[in-house]
Design an enzyme around this catalytic site. Structure first.
Site, PDB file in Angstrom:
ATOM      1  N   ASP A  15       0.875  -1.167   0.000  1.00  0.00           N
ATOM      2  CA  ASP A  15       0.000   0.000   0.000  1.00  0.00           C
ATOM      3  C   ASP A  15       0.919   1.226   0.000  1.00  0.00           C
ATOM      4  O   ASP A  15       2.118   1.113   0.268  1.00  0.00           O
ATOM      5  CB  ASP A  15      -0.880  -0.037   1.251  1.00  0.00           C
ATOM      6  CG  ASP A  15      -1.763   1.189   1.383  1.00  0.00           C
ATOM      7  OD1 ASP A  15      -2.363   1.602   0.379  1.00  0.00           O
ATOM      8  OD2 ASP A  15      -1.827   1.737   2.494  1.00  0.00           O
ATOM      9  N   ASP A  17       0.021   5.120   1.140  1.00  0.00           N
ATOM     10  CA  ASP A  17      -0.110   6.016   2.299  1.00  0.00           C
ATOM     11  C   ASP A  17      -0.167   5.211   3.597  1.00  0.00           C
ATOM     12  O   ASP A  17      -0.987   4.304   3.740  1.00  0.00           O
ATOM     13  CB  ASP A  17      -1.394   6.849   2.171  1.00  0.00           C
ATOM     14  CG  ASP A  17      -1.412   7.693   0.918  1.00  0.00           C
ATOM     15  OD1 ASP A  17      -1.045   8.865   0.990  1.00  0.00           O
ATOM     16  OD2 ASP A  17      -1.787   7.151  -0.148  1.00  0.00           O
TER      17      ASP A  17
END
Length: 225
Positions: A15, A17
């Site tokens: 991922d 953020d």
């Protein structure tokens, strides 16, 4: 729990953020600008941080206490995104340990990439400005496929671009949606406890194959330490 899905991994997907980059300061600043432009008092940066992984929805929830079904949400979201685009890399940084982690992966010929719900409009700006992403084998954004996480489609798109099978990859993220997407795709999954997690989150209940306290803890799981 899967039997050791890590040692035979040929690629690691992350991922963005809260997992690779700390974008909470810029996301919070973009949301708080909405408040101050309306004569409201600013909120402390730490008020926004836990919900940074939820993007506009999370930031507007903190700033104004509204959900996507509120009539003002669409216009506030558009204004928030415009604010964020202007400050997207003012305060954002790569998490400590991430450059060393990526170096270790590339030195051992493991592919790596990004699968995020952030749309291409923003991921492309970050990728252009952060040298870390020059070595990424793939970057799949929230609008790269018809579905976003927790649907497995973005992860399956990423492994297809890498020329690998899903079981040859692991996925690392700081949100329940990340783990759900990884599990649905048939990957080993890792919960990044140093990330944003969300308000009241219980990552122990997400069903991840493992959890890490720092980015470099992943090397131990992979047998690369």
């Amino acid at each position: 729990m899967k039997t050791n899905p890590f040692r035979a991994a040929r690629a690691v997907l992350f991922d963005l953020d809260g997992t690779l980059i700390d974008s909470a300061p810029d996301l919070g600043a973009a949301a708080d600008r909405l408040r101050t432009d309306r004569g409201l008092q600013p909120l402390p940066p730490q008020a926004y941080r836990p919900m940074a992984g939820a993007g506009a929805r999370g930031m507007l929830e903190v700033a104004f206490g509204i959900a996507p079904d509120h009539p003002d949400f669409p216009s506030l979201k558009d204004e928030f995104l415009a604010n964020y685009e202007r400050c997207i890399h003012d305060r954002t940084s790569v998490f400590d340990g991430v450059p060393e982690l990526v170096d270790a992966l590339t030195q051992r010929s493991l592919k790596w990439g990004v699968v995020t719900n952030k749309v291409t409009r923003f991921t492309s700006l970050i990728a252009q400005r952060v040298a870390l992403f020059d070595s990424a084998g793939v970057i799949v954004s929230g609008d790269s496929t018809p579905y976003s996480k927790p649907h497995p489609a973005p992860l399956l798109e990423a492994v297809s671009r890498l020329g690998l099978a899903a079981h040859e990859c692991i996925y690392v993220g700081d949100d329940a949606r990340d783990i759900a997407a990884g599990r649905a795709a048939g990957m080993g999954t890792v919960a990044a406890l140093y990330g944003y997690l969300g308000s009241g989150a219980l990552p122990q209940q997400w069903g991840a194959d493992a959890m890490i306290e720092t980015p470099l803890d992943l090397l131990n799981l992979l047998g690369l330490d």
